[in-house]
Scaffold this motif. Structure first.
Motif, PDB file in Angstrom:
ATOM      1  N   ARG A   1       0.829  -1.205   0.000  1.00  7.28           N
ATOM      2  CA  ARG A   1       0.000   0.000   0.000  1.00  7.28           C
ATOM      3  C   ARG A   1       0.865   1.257   0.000  1.00  7.28           C
ATOM      4  O   ARG A   1       0.493   2.272  -0.585  1.00  7.28           O
ATOM      5  N   VAL A   2       2.024   1.181   0.624  1.00  4.82           N
ATOM      6  CA  VAL A   2       2.924   2.336   0.583  1.00  4.82           C
ATOM      7  C   VAL A   2       3.365   2.600  -0.856  1.00  4.82           C
ATOM      8  O   VAL A   2       3.478   3.746  -1.293  1.00  4.82           O
ATOM      9  N   VAL A   3       3.603   1.530  -1.611  1.00  4.98           N
ATOM     10  CA  VAL A   3       4.044   1.710  -2.998  1.00  4.98           C
ATOM     11  C   VAL A   3       2.888   2.193  -3.863  1.00  4.98           C
ATOM     12  O   VAL A   3       3.037   3.112  -4.669  1.00  4.98           O
TER      13      VAL A   3
ATOM     14  N   THR B   1      -2.831   8.089  -2.676  1.00  6.66           N
ATOM     15  CA  THR B   1      -2.605   9.443  -2.161  1.00  6.66           C
ATOM     16  C   THR B   1      -1.467   9.432  -1.151  1.00  6.66           C
ATOM     17  O   THR B   1      -1.048   8.383  -0.659  1.00  6.66           O
ATOM     18  N   THR B   2      -0.988  10.613  -0.822  1.00  2.00           N
ATOM     19  CA  THR B   2       0.077  10.724   0.166  1.00  2.00           C
ATOM     20  C   THR B   2      -0.405  10.286   1.545  1.00  2.00           C
ATOM     21  O   THR B   2       0.345   9.678   2.306  1.00  2.00           O
ATOM     22  N   ALA B   3      -1.673  10.589   1.868  1.00  2.00           N
ATOM     23  CA  ALA B   3      -2.193  10.220   3.182  1.00  2.00           C
ATOM     24  C   ALA B   3      -2.214   8.702   3.351  1.00  2.00           C
ATOM     25  O   ALA B   3      -1.924   8.189   4.443  1.00  2.00           O
ATOM     26  N   ASP B   4      -2.548   7.980   2.285  1.00  2.00           N
ATOM     27  CA  ASP B   4      -2.498   6.518   2.347  1.00  2.00           C
ATOM     28  C   ASP B   4      -1.113   6.034   2.725  1.00  2.00           C
ATOM     29  O   ASP B   4      -0.951   5.167   3.589  1.00  2.00           O
ATOM     30  N   ARG B   5      -0.115   6.609   2.072  1.00  2.00           N
ATOM     31  CA  ARG B   5       1.251   6.160   2.324  1.00  2.00           C
ATOM     32  C   ARG B   5       1.673   6.480   3.752  1.00  2.00           C
ATOM     33  O   ARG B   5       2.318   5.663   4.423  1.00  2.00           O
ATOM     34  N   VAL B   6       1.282   7.664   4.236  1.00  2.00           N
ATOM     35  CA  VAL B   6       1.707   8.055   5.583  1.00  2.00           C
ATOM     36  C   VAL B   6       1.042   7.168   6.629  1.00  2.00           C
ATOM     37  O   VAL B   6       1.678   6.718   7.587  1.00  2.00           O
ATOM     38  N   VAL B   7      -0.260   6.876   6.458  1.00  2.00           N
ATOM     39  CA  VAL B   7      -0.951   6.002   7.410  1.00  2.00           C
ATOM     40  C   VAL B   7      -0.356   4.603   7.360  1.00  2.00           C
ATOM     41  O   VAL B   7      -0.177   3.948   8.403  1.00  2.00           O
ATOM     42  N   ALA B   8      -0.009   4.128   6.178  1.00  2.00           N
ATOM     43  CA  ALA B   8       0.572   2.789   6.067  1.00  2.00           C
ATOM     44  C   ALA B   8       1.935   2.731   6.760  1.00  2.00           C
ATOM     45  O   ALA B   8       2.248   1.756   7.453  1.00  2.00           O
TER      46      ALA B   8
ATOM     47  N   ASP C   1     -11.368   4.047   0.015  1.00  2.00           N
ATOM     48  CA  ASP C   1     -10.778   5.382   0.054  1.00  2.00           C
ATOM     49  C   ASP C   1      -9.930   5.546   1.312  1.00  2.00           C
ATOM     50  O   ASP C   1      -9.893   4.690   2.181  1.00  2.00           O
ATOM     51  N   VAL C   2      -9.281   6.691   1.392  1.00  2.00           N
ATOM     52  CA  VAL C   2      -8.277   6.887   2.431  1.00  2.00           C
ATOM     53  C   VAL C   2      -8.914   6.947   3.816  1.00  2.00           C
ATOM     54  O   VAL C   2      -8.316   6.514   4.808  1.00  2.00           O
ATOM     55  N   PHE C   3     -10.161   7.419   3.905  1.00  2.00           N
ATOM     56  CA  PHE C   3     -10.806   7.539   5.213  1.00  2.00           C
ATOM     57  C   PHE C   3     -11.110   6.156   5.787  1.00  2.00           C
ATOM     58  O   PHE C   3     -10.829   5.882   6.962  1.00  2.00           O
ATOM     59  N   ALA C   4     -11.675   5.278   4.962  1.00  2.00           N
ATOM     60  CA  ALA C   4     -11.974   3.921   5.432  1.00  2.00           C
ATOM     61  C   ALA C   4     -10.693   3.165   5.751  1.00  2.00           C
ATOM     62  O   ALA C   4     -10.625   2.418   6.729  1.00  2.00           O
ATOM     63  N   ARG C   5      -9.663   3.367   4.947  1.00  2.00           N
ATOM     64  CA  ARG C   5      -8.402   2.666   5.199  1.00  2.00           C
ATOM     65  C   ARG C   5      -7.786   3.112   6.514  1.00  2.00           C
ATOM     66  O   ARG C   5      -7.331   2.285   7.313  1.00  2.00           O
ATOM     67  N   ALA C   6      -7.774   4.412   6.754  1.00  2.00           N
ATOM     68  CA  ALA C   6      -7.190   4.894   8.009  1.00  2.00           C
ATOM     69  C   ALA C   6      -8.024   4.450   9.204  1.00  2.00           C
ATOM     70  O   ALA C   6      -7.483   4.185  10.282  1.00  2.00           O
ATOM     71  N   HIS C   7      -9.347   4.362   9.014  1.00  2.00           N
ATOM     72  CA  HIS C   7     -10.231   3.866  10.074  1.00  2.00           C
ATOM     73  C   HIS C   7      -9.841   2.438  10.461  1.00  2.00           C
ATOM     74  O   HIS C   7      -9.590   2.142  11.634  1.00  2.00           O
ATOM     75  N   ALA C   8      -9.755   1.551   9.463  1.00  2.00           N
ATOM     76  CA  ALA C   8      -9.377   0.163   9.730  1.00  2.00           C
ATOM     77  C   ALA C   8      -7.998   0.093  10.374  1.00  2.00           C
ATOM     78  O   ALA C   8      -7.798  -0.614  11.367  1.00  2.00           O
ATOM     79  N   ALA C   9      -7.075   0.844   9.813  1.00  2.00           N
ATOM     80  CA  ALA C   9      -5.714   0.770  10.316  1.00  2.00           C
ATOM     81  C   ALA C   9      -5.629   1.244  11.761  1.00  2.00           C
ATOM     82  O   ALA C   9      -5.064   0.563  12.619  1.00  2.00           O
ATOM     83  N   SER C  10      -6.235   2.414  12.040  1.00  2.00           N
ATOM     84  CA  SER C  10      -6.061   2.981  13.375  1.00  2.00           C
ATOM     85  C   SER C  10      -6.705   2.099  14.440  1.00  2.00           C
ATOM     86  O   SER C  10      -6.091   1.817  15.460  1.00  2.00           O
TER      87      SER C  10
END
Lengths: 92, 123
Positions: free
Chosen positions: A26-28, A32-39, B31-40
């Protein structure tokens, strides 16, 4: 500390390392940048847990200090990346 | 298989399970919101189970205090970091996935004129 406990802790560490390596996809990919930072943040959390589990499996309490410092640096890294690469503005 | 060993094995298995849930959600959600939700959420719970397994394996002592501090720190900062990142992305113009908008596209943080909202820096 029996051999079964050590084996279980080492196996859990190995499984967490494999999952963190899967997150590097997912980082690769992004997109979006936010995806990479959260990963990257999640990979760092997994690294903290792996350090703690290795310390328990090898019977070395000194690893916990490393894990604490790594958790602090992981948090600061996430906030810094959120500030400087995503938002370029306010922090929280 | 004493109860001590069973407890450690069960806690490690719970940690790996919740981390696996986090990784699957991170790979599959749209999307990024759902992904961050799952991750966090899921990854934080998996980390707490892992630290609890380490605490049970170490037994009582100063290491348990250190692990409790580490667990509290992770419990506070994991969701906080994810929230900060996703809030920054939302302020930068990321749009959530909806049924009518199947492809939200990449975030518009590369275009500073697209920013809205409050709390951003001076541009």
């Amino acid at each position: 500390m029996t051999p079964l406990v050590s084996t279980a802790l080492l196996a859990g560490s190995a499984a967490l390392v494999v999952l963190a390596a899967a997150l590097c996809w997912r980082v690769v990919v992004g997109p979006t940048t936010a995806d990479r930072v959260v990963a990257v943040n999640v990979v760092g959390t997994a690294a903290v847990v792996v350090i703690a589990l290795l310390g328990a499996a090898l019977g070395e309490p000194g690893f916990l200090d490393v894990a604490l410092v790594y958790a602090l640096l992981n948090f600061l890294l996430s906030l810094g990346l959120a500030r400087f690469s995503v938002e370029q503005g306010g922090l929280l | 298989m004493t109860p001590y060993e069973a407890a450690v094995v069960a806690l490690v298995a719970a940690s790996v399970f919740f981390s696996l849930v986090a990784v699957v959600g991170f790979a599959r959600l749209p999307d990024v919101f759902a992904r961050a939700h799952a991750a966090s959420k899921s990854e934080t719970l998996g980390a707490l189970f892992g630290l609890l397994a380490a605490a049970v394996a170490f037994g009582q002592g100063a290491t348990t205090v250190k692990l409790a501090l580490l667990a509290m720190f992770l419990l506070v900062t994991g969701p906080t970091a994810a929230h900060a990142i996703v809030r920054a992305a939302a302020l930068a113009g990321a749009t959530p996935w909806t049924r009518s908008n199947r492809d939200p596209g990449p975030s518009t943080h590369d275009r500073p004129e697209a920013t809205t909202g409050t709390g951003g820096g001076s541009r």
